[in-house]
Motif scaffolding. Sequence first.
Motif, PDB file in Angstrom:
ATOM      1  N   LEU A 172      -0.127  10.235  23.104  1.00 32.63           N
ATOM      2  CA  LEU A 172       0.492   9.919  21.825  1.00 32.63           C
ATOM      3  C   LEU A 172       1.652  10.883  21.560  1.00 32.63           C
ATOM      4  O   LEU A 172       1.628  12.033  22.011  1.00 32.63           O
ATOM      5  N   PRO A 173       2.653  10.441  20.805  1.00 26.33           N
ATOM      6  CA  PRO A 173       3.754  11.356  20.471  1.00 26.33           C
ATOM      7  C   PRO A 173       3.289  12.431  19.502  1.00 26.33           C
ATOM      8  O   PRO A 173       2.384  12.219  18.687  1.00 26.33           O
ATOM      9  N   ASP A 174       3.912  13.576  19.581  1.00 22.05           N
ATOM     10  CA  ASP A 174       3.637  14.689  18.677  1.00 22.05           C
ATOM     11  C   ASP A 174       4.014  14.282  17.250  1.00 22.05           C
ATOM     12  O   ASP A 174       5.146  13.864  16.996  1.00 22.05           O
ATOM     13  N   PRO A 175       3.091  14.382  16.272  1.00 18.99           N
ATOM     14  CA  PRO A 175       3.458  14.050  14.898  1.00 18.99           C
ATOM     15  C   PRO A 175       4.621  14.885  14.372  1.00 18.99           C
ATOM     16  O   PRO A 175       5.332  14.448  13.467  1.00 18.99           O
ATOM     17  N   ARG A 176       4.819  16.074  14.918  1.00 21.19           N
ATOM     18  CA  ARG A 176       5.918  16.939  14.507  1.00 21.19           C
ATOM     19  C   ARG A 176       7.057  16.961  15.520  1.00 21.19           C
ATOM     20  O   ARG A 176       7.881  17.882  15.506  1.00 21.19           O
ATOM     21  N   ALA A 177       7.146  15.965  16.378  1.00 23.54           N
ATOM     22  CA  ALA A 177       8.237  15.911  17.354  1.00 23.54           C
ATOM     23  C   ALA A 177       9.575  15.909  16.632  1.00 23.54           C
ATOM     24  O   ALA A 177       9.772  15.175  15.666  1.00 23.54           O
TER      25      ALA A 177
END
Length: 386
Positions: A56-61
């Motif tokens: 999953l992508p980093d929520p803070r990307a």
Amino acid sequence: MLFQVWAPHARRVTLHLSGHASAMEPDPEREGWWRADAEAGPGARYGFALDDGPVLPDPRARRLPDGPEAPGAVVDLTAHAWRHPWRGRGLPGAVLYELHVGTFTREGTFDAAAGRLGHLAELGITHVELMPVCPFPGRHGWGYDGVAPWAVHEPYGGPDGLLRFVDAAHGHGLGVVLDVVHNHLGPSGNRLPEFGPYFTDRHHTPWGAAVNLDAPGSDEVRAYFVGSAVAFLRDYRLDGLRLDAVHALADDRAEHMLAELSAAVDALAQETGRPLFLIAESDRNDPRTTAPREANGHGLHGQWNDDYHHALHTALTGESQGYYADFARAPLAALAKTATGGFFHDGGYSAFRGRRHGRPLGRATTAAHRLVGYAQTHDQIGNRAL
């Protein structure tokens, strides 16, 4: 570099970095957080897998080069060589121009928009207000269905494009305000619920379950949105933020999330020596929105004055349906009242609502410049395009 993610319900979290997987460790200092040190440079792709699930992508990307559901990319926002020194430009006396990056030019990019900033400066504009630029699925959209509040929509030019745009604006003497959405996230591409209790069924909004601002786990959720706001102001040298529909921020805690946000922004302004401001969109006509925190207000620095638009529109067009009905009875008197008193609805009866609406604007706690009068916005134009 240090990779961190909040995943309080996960039993295992794995960092996937440039094709390699490595286990993350619980952070001993922050409950529910996981961490891992790994070598990575700008452009390196990464994501997190929870309990051996999908990456999953980093929520803070800060950068999502392939869209909001794909892995993020490491980016160094401090590498930009700023060309134009900037001391900031405050809200009092501002003339704002709302700009949609995707439609402002044929190219629909930050760089193309930057090439036309000189025209806005010549018009007398002081601040460019960008409609939301956080990533959303696809290429085209208003931006109000964004799903990654820390990143920048890649088709517009991504983080580097926004940095160049702000730098160019400052070169023309223009401040930059960014429209941000904290009251909901778009339904498509939103992976936050897989990481933790970012949403709650305690409240419901027009978009479904509310963002979790007051239920268990809400400390981290509030920090997530406050942190993203502060990061945009700090890293991109923005002058202010416009906060979308703050009346939809369901928060029953003693300290409202808006007060927490305004305190963080005021602290950043003191740290940087630049005037920074927050403008709320709210339909409540509530003086507490901009009243100082010391007076039990939320401490925001301004709010859109819908009443001014409605009075002006009714006086110019004679339109009287919907919420214009309250203003159409005596349009010039309504316009005079908003121009001199701030709110038209200040506690009196609203026939459109079938009840009393608003409260008087307290001059002792709310200066007149905290009301942003407007003739047009995306809502008033785009919601009725025909």
